[in-house]
Design a protein around this motif. Structure first.
Motif: not given
Length: 140
Positions: A13-23, A28-33, A46-56
């Motif tokens: 599928g596709k990432t339909i949204g992404m934002r930076i949650v915290e620096i 940084m910490k991001t959120e994507s759906t 069909e699937h819909i999901g949200t992820d929170w990722n910490v990028w180091r």
């Protein structure tokens, strides 16, 4: 993580949204759906999901996610997941390996209820996602 066994689920599928949650100090910490279609235990879904990722920086990622998988016949499975892996700074590219934990009480997916499975998750530079859920295979 090297998985053995066969996939019990696969989605594209596709990432339909992404934002930076915290620096963070070194990242940084991001959120994507994501939205995707695929198969789970042989059933179209069909699937819909949200992820929170910490990028180091420069390229390490750890994350967690939640989601819902549904079929046209009314099957429903929810999940939580935890994963780790690598990403590309300045891009949405990631490759993660982790564990997915299911809840389902519908007839076709009830075998997933309360169970955990290995999962692999990839996003390319154009926000296309591809993930697989694997069966556990005991070493003999």
């Amino acid at each position: 993580m090297k998985v053995s066994g066969k996939p019990i689920g696969e989605f594209r599928g596709k990432t339909i949204g992404m934002r930076i949650v915290e620096i963070l100090e070194n990242g940084m910490k991001t959120e994507s759906t994501d939205q995707a279609t695929g198969r789970l235990l042989g059933t179209d879904a069909e699937h819909i999901g949200t992820d929170w990722n910490v990028w180091r920086f420069p390229d390490k990622i750890s994350g967690e996610g939640i989601g819902v998988i549904t079929s046209k016949s009314g099957e429903i499975a929810t999940y939580t997941a935890s994963a780790f892996g690598k990403g590309t700074v300045g891009s949405s590219e990631v490759k993660l390996h982790g564990i997915i934990n299911f809840r389902s009480s519908t007839s076709e997916w009830s075998s997933l209820d309360g169970s955990s499975f290995p999962v692999t998750y990839e996003v390319d530079s154009e926000d296309n996602i591809h993930w697989k859920i694997w069966e556990w295979k005991e070493k003999t």
